[in-house]
Design an enzyme around this catalytic site. Structure first.
Site, PDB file in Angstrom:
ATOM      1  N   ASP A   2      42.200  41.306  31.020  1.00 14.33           N
ATOM      2  CA  ASP A   2      40.991  40.474  31.108  1.00 14.33           C
ATOM      3  C   ASP A   2      40.418  40.231  29.709  1.00 14.33           C
ATOM      4  O   ASP A   2      39.617  39.312  29.537  1.00 14.33           O
ATOM      5  CB  ASP A   2      39.929  41.126  31.994  1.00 14.33           C
ATOM      6  CG  ASP A   2      39.507  42.499  31.503  1.00 14.33           C
ATOM      7  OD1 ASP A   2      40.385  43.283  31.073  1.00 14.33           O
ATOM      8  OD2 ASP A   2      38.298  42.803  31.532  1.00 14.33           O
TER       9      ASP A   2
ATOM     10  N   ASP B 268      34.928  55.232  38.241  1.00  6.39           N
ATOM     11  CA  ASP B 268      34.563  54.771  36.894  1.00  6.39           C
ATOM     12  C   ASP B 268      33.108  54.300  36.830  1.00  6.39           C
ATOM     13  O   ASP B 268      32.559  53.825  37.825  1.00  6.39           O
ATOM     14  CB  ASP B 268      35.484  53.615  36.469  1.00  6.39           C
ATOM     15  CG  ASP B 268      35.415  52.434  37.435  1.00  6.39           C
ATOM     16  OD1 ASP B 268      35.375  52.667  38.664  1.00  6.39           O
ATOM     17  OD2 ASP B 268      35.378  51.285  36.974  1.00  6.39           O
ATOM     18  N   GLU B 269      32.557  54.453  35.644  1.00  7.50           N
ATOM     19  CA  GLU B 269      31.300  53.801  35.254  1.00  7.50           C
ATOM     20  C   GLU B 269      30.167  54.011  36.264  1.00  7.50           C
ATOM     21  O   GLU B 269      29.347  53.115  36.457  1.00  7.50           O
ATOM     22  CB  GLU B 269      31.543  52.292  35.067  1.00  7.50           C
ATOM     23  CG  GLU B 269      32.535  52.003  33.964  1.00  7.50           C
ATOM     24  CD  GLU B 269      32.833  50.525  33.785  1.00  7.50           C
ATOM     25  OE1 GLU B 269      33.027  50.112  32.641  1.00  7.50           O
ATOM     26  OE2 GLU B 269      32.883  49.773  34.784  1.00  7.50           O
TER      27      GLU B 269
ATOM     28  N   TRP C 155      40.989  42.435  35.426  1.00  7.45           N
ATOM     29  CA  TRP C 155      39.641  42.325  36.018  1.00  7.45           C
ATOM     30  C   TRP C 155      39.265  40.852  36.025  1.00  7.45           C
ATOM     31  O   TRP C 155      39.656  40.096  35.119  1.00  7.45           O
ATOM     32  CB  TRP C 155      38.640  43.134  35.185  1.00  7.45           C
ATOM     33  CG  TRP C 155      39.001  44.582  35.086  1.00  7.45           C
ATOM     34  CD1 TRP C 155      39.566  45.218  34.017  1.00  7.45           C
ATOM     35  CD2 TRP C 155      38.842  45.584  36.096  1.00  7.45           C
ATOM     36  NE1 TRP C 155      39.764  46.549  34.300  1.00  7.45           N
ATOM     37  CE2 TRP C 155      39.324  46.801  35.571  1.00  7.45           C
ATOM     38  CE3 TRP C 155      38.343  45.571  37.400  1.00  7.45           C
ATOM     39  CZ2 TRP C 155      39.327  47.997  36.293  1.00  7.45           C
ATOM     40  CZ3 TRP C 155      38.340  46.757  38.118  1.00  7.45           C
ATOM     41  CH2 TRP C 155      38.824  47.952  37.570  1.00  7.45           C
ATOM     42  N   THR C 156      38.486  40.447  37.015  1.00  4.30           N
ATOM     43  CA  THR C 156      38.332  39.002  37.178  1.00  4.30           C
ATOM     44  C   THR C 156      36.883  38.507  37.095  1.00  4.30           C
ATOM     45  O   THR C 156      36.561  37.461  37.649  1.00  4.30           O
ATOM     46  CB  THR C 156      38.945  38.558  38.532  1.00  4.30           C
ATOM     47  OG1 THR C 156      38.276  39.260  39.584  1.00  4.30           O
ATOM     48  CG2 THR C 156      40.434  38.817  38.589  1.00  4.30           C
ATOM     49  N   GLU C 157      36.028  39.243  36.378  1.00  2.00           N
ATOM     50  CA  GLU C 157      34.655  38.736  36.240  1.00  2.00           C
ATOM     51  C   GLU C 157      34.650  37.292  35.734  1.00  2.00           C
ATOM     52  O   GLU C 157      33.931  36.436  36.249  1.00  2.00           O
ATOM     53  CB  GLU C 157      33.846  39.597  35.258  1.00  2.00           C
ATOM     54  CG  GLU C 157      33.427  40.944  35.777  1.00  2.00           C
ATOM     55  CD  GLU C 157      34.396  42.041  35.359  1.00  2.00           C
ATOM     56  OE1 GLU C 157      35.610  41.773  35.256  1.00  2.00           O
ATOM     57  OE2 GLU C 157      33.927  43.176  35.146  1.00  2.00           O
TER      58      GLU C 157
ATOM     59  N   TYR D 115      44.521  45.827  28.932  1.00  2.00           N
ATOM     60  CA  TYR D 115      43.456  45.155  29.682  1.00  2.00           C
ATOM     61  C   TYR D 115      43.624  43.651  29.526  1.00  2.00           C
ATOM     62  O   TYR D 115      43.276  43.062  28.500  1.00  2.00           O
ATOM     63  CB  TYR D 115      42.075  45.651  29.223  1.00  2.00           C
ATOM     64  CG  TYR D 115      41.561  46.742  30.141  1.00  2.00           C
ATOM     65  CD1 TYR D 115      42.425  47.718  30.607  1.00  2.00           C
ATOM     66  CD2 TYR D 115      40.240  46.771  30.582  1.00  2.00           C
ATOM     67  CE1 TYR D 115      41.991  48.712  31.481  1.00  2.00           C
ATOM     68  CE2 TYR D 115      39.795  47.763  31.453  1.00  2.00           C
ATOM     69  CZ  TYR D 115      40.681  48.727  31.903  1.00  2.00           C
ATOM     70  OH  TYR D 115      40.256  49.700  32.771  1.00  2.00           O
TER      71      TYR D 115
ATOM     72  N   TRP E  53      42.161  54.943  31.308  1.00  2.00           N
ATOM     73  CA  TRP E  53      41.821  53.572  30.878  1.00  2.00           C
ATOM     74  C   TRP E  53      41.018  53.552  29.592  1.00  2.00           C
ATOM     75  O   TRP E  53      41.140  52.629  28.801  1.00  2.00           O
ATOM     76  CB  TRP E  53      41.087  52.823  31.997  1.00  2.00           C
ATOM     77  CG  TRP E  53      39.674  53.250  32.279  1.00  2.00           C
ATOM     78  CD1 TRP E  53      39.267  54.325  32.998  1.00  2.00           C
ATOM     79  CD2 TRP E  53      38.481  52.594  31.846  1.00  2.00           C
ATOM     80  NE1 TRP E  53      37.902  54.381  33.054  1.00  2.00           N
ATOM     81  CE2 TRP E  53      37.382  53.334  32.355  1.00  2.00           C
ATOM     82  CE3 TRP E  53      38.220  51.451  31.092  1.00  2.00           C
ATOM     83  CZ2 TRP E  53      36.053  52.958  32.120  1.00  2.00           C
ATOM     84  CZ3 TRP E  53      36.902  51.073  30.869  1.00  2.00           C
ATOM     85  CH2 TRP E  53      35.832  51.827  31.375  1.00  2.00           C
TER      86      TRP E  53
HETATM   87  C1  ACM Z   1      37.353  50.221  34.337  1.00  2.00           C
HETATM   88  O1  ACM Z   1      37.798  49.382  33.560  1.00  2.00           O
HETATM   89  N1  ACM Z   1      36.046  50.271  34.589  1.00  2.00           N
HETATM   90  C2  ACM Z   1      38.207  51.170  35.003  1.00  2.00           C
END
Ligand code: ACM
Length: 647
Positions: free
Chosen positions: A460, A366-367, A504-506, A458, A433
């Site tokens: 997060d 990803d990204e 995700w845990t940023e 998501y 996603w």
């Molecule tokens: C993602 O949320 N970058 C997979």
């Protein structure tokens, strides 16, 4: 004869449906004198639940008779019952009338598959049957949810009448892959916290922990022979505040924040998960999101300046103003044109494949920003040599080589949906996603697909008003998560192997916040991926969710009370006046407000129609009540903030 059978079958089916309808509204079991009355509130909603007359009362001595190989279910059930009720629990090999029977079918019950179960609570006995131990374990989870909520207590609960409603449950999952992704790279979480994560997820019949082990902020798994991955790559500078906006650390700030799992830790976690019927899928996120690896071994980058790169501590490294893929300010990608990268990945994947018995390895994808690749001579030479016309084709080349490595270790390759760009290998599996559209197309193209679209799954994302939450760029409230359909119209259901939610845990700095972000939205996801769509009902789900809040309270697990909060919608009238509309996510709440800086209660003005703040007002404070009980959090929003939102 056939006709008679058909008529009888229809009658049974009709009776069953009627019974299910009865329980689609909350049922209160007779629990007079108990600390609480127990509503039948199983999450995820079973395929079929028929309430029968009578109740079962737990005796002083609880005997469990079980088929061979059910130690995990026995241990789980015994522990819960012993701690909260104080009753004596024993396992027996023969008994006239054991209290609880856990039985593996000798003849396969096709309806139940690998994970389904039947649960019968009768006035003097509880019976769970299944084809496989996993089914018994999920049946035990449902059984625990039929107990009074106090069963979740970590201490002995006095004065509870341990009565359960008599029911017949038939249950099995919609999808075999019911995942929760835990990002332990952005912030590190200890082995014990990962175990707690697993403990919590199995209550709701999730069976797959997607373990996001590497990213720009940390490499979290020991790889023998590559010591710098964990000596350098697992550590950054401790920062507190809003991740992404941090001031870049100076050279003298200590890089002591983070951690990693040794291979022994990983083995322990895999075993812990397996004992709870959970698989762990490792993710090694490449070619983007690889700064921790590059800071450890700069030769993995195409960019000479990589020798100066450090593991990210939450400072800005990408420019997202143009959308995806982002413009990298520093090159966080592995070099697709460098053979050393493939040797490195072979080394890593060999060890990862040995450590995790699960059939898939997720390799990210990803990204990945392309702006450094576009200018790089090595990449240009690769394009010439391999006849690659575009940068997405360069990434596709990379993904195909990585897939070959994964397959050579006896594993299946999975990646985020970006791997579809530039030409994907026919055997790659896809995690969708960026919405469901990539997953729909991939399923039609016969790729195995796991759906985890941002809009619904998501976790997060913020779940309440931004004023109460750590700031994330998007929101998903519980009612939105509840709309998740992992098998959307247009998809080929044969290839939708699973659904999952991603954490995700940023912006998540501690484990209490992990829990807060998971619950209750993960309830909604569990129901989306386990229960038949016809059994889903928002009103009924909210009522069950509230019962489970009591359970989480007793288990001391944090959750978000956002469903009780007011929702602010801000507009401008024709004459440019600010108009503030207040609503709630669930029915039956009253909203009270103030503009005079004091805290409102139910003797303050009750919201009925859009509000326009008095000229000099500086702040709007709002609270919700259910009858005489305050239920929502007091939310205070400065009027200038509301003005900004109206723009
Ligand atoms: C993602 O949320 N970058 C997979």
């Amino acid at each position: 004869m056939k006709k008679i059978f058909l008529i009888i079958s229809i009658c049974i089916f009709a009776a069953n449906s009627y019974a299910q309808n009865i329980v689609s509204e909350p049922e209160i079991s007779e629990g007079e004198g108990s600390v609480s009355q127990t509503q039948i509130a199983i999450i995820p909603e079973p395929v079929s639940l028929m309430k029968k007359a009578g109740t079962f009362t737990l005796p002083e001595n609880v005997s469990i008779l079980a088929s061979e190989g059910l130690q995990q279910s026995i241990a789980f059930l015994s522990e819960r019952i012993t701690i909260a009720t104080g009753k004596f629990v024993s396992t027996v090999t023969t008994a006239n009338h054991p209290t609880i029977k856990l039985i593996i079918n000798t003849q396969n019950d096709n309806q139940l598959g690998l994970e389904g179960y039947k649960l019968n609570v009768n006035p003097t006995q509880i019976v769970i049957t299944a084809n496989k131990p996993a089914g018994i374990f999920w049946g035990v989870q449902s059984l625990i949810q039929l107990f009074p909520v106090e069963i979740e207590s970590k201490e002995l609960m006095e004065n509870v009448k341990w009565k359960l409603p008599c029911v017949d449950v038939i249950d099995y999952p919609k999808l075999g892959w019911r995942g929760l992704m835990f990002d332990v790279a952005r912030h590190f979480f200890t082995k014990e916290e990962v175990k707690q994560f697993i403990d919590n997820m199995v209550r709701y019949k999730f069976n797959l922990l997607h373990f996001h082990l590497t990213d720009d902020e940390g490499w979290r798994i020991e790889i023998k022979g590559l010591p710098k991955l964990t000596e350098v790559g697992a550590w950054n500078v401790k920062k507190t505040g809003t991740f992404g906006d941090f001031i870049p650390p100076t050279a003298d700030e200590p890089r002591t924040y983070g951690g990693f799992y040794t291979q022994e830790d990983i083995k322990e976690l895999v075993q812990y998960a397996q004992e709870r019927f959970v698989n762990i899928m490792p993710e090694i996120d490449v070619p983007g999101h690889s700064l921790a690896a590059i800071a450890s071994y700069p030769e993995l980058s195409c960019t000479p300046d990589a020798i100066n790169y450090k593991v990210r501590s939450g400072e800005k490294i990408m420019d997202w103003s143009r959308g995806a893929p982002p413009l990298a300010l520093i090159d966080n990608t592995l070099c697709p044109a460098n053979e050393k990268v493939y040797v490195f990945l072979d080394y890593v994947i060999t060890q990862v494949a040995r450590l995790f018995p699960f059939e898939y390895i997720h390799m990210g994808g990803d990204e990945a920003p392309h702006n450094f690749w576009e200018k790089n001579d090595q990449v240009k030479a690769l394009m010439q040599r391999e006849g690659l016309k575009t940068i997405p084709q360069v990434q596709a080349y990379f993904e195909k080589r990585v897939e070959k490595i994964v397959v050579s270790k006896g594993k299946k390759f999975m990646g985020w949906d970006e791997i579809l760009e530039g030409g994907v290998s026919p055997t790659a599996s896809v995690m969708s996603w960026r919405g469901v559209k990539y997953g729909i197309q991939a399923s039609k193209d016969k790729h195995n697909v796991v759906m985890s679209p941002t809009d619904f799954a998501y976790l997060d994302y913020m779940q309440a008003d931004a004023i109460t939450e750590p700031r994330v760029y998007a929101s998903t409230r519980l009612n939105k998560s509840y709309q998740f359909n992992p098998i959307p119209a247009g998809a080929d259901p044969k290839y939708i192997i699973g659904g999952q939610a991603n954490l995700w845990t940023e912006q998540i700095f501690n484990f209490r916040q992990v829990q807060y972000m998971l619950w209750p939205r993960a309830f909604a996801i569990s129901e989306a991926i386990w229960s038949p769509i016809e059994r889903k009902n928002w009103t009924n789900f909210v009522s069950r969710t509230e019962e489970h809040f009591k359970r989480l309270d007793l288990a001391e697990v944090k959750y978000s009370p956002a469903i009780y909060d007011p929702i602010f919608t801000v507009k401008r009238s024709a004459d440019k006046q600010l108009m503030i509309e207040l609503t709630t996510e669930i029915d039956g709440l009253d909203i009270y407000y103030s503009f005079d800086n004091s805290s409102p209660d139910r003797f303050y003005p009750k919201y009925t129609t859009a509000l326009t703040p008095p000229k000099d007002a500086g702040i709007l404070r709002v609270i919700t009540y259910r009858g005489k009980q305050p239920v929502g959090r007091l939310i205070s929003i400065p009027i200038p903030d509301l003005q900004k939102r109206a723009k």
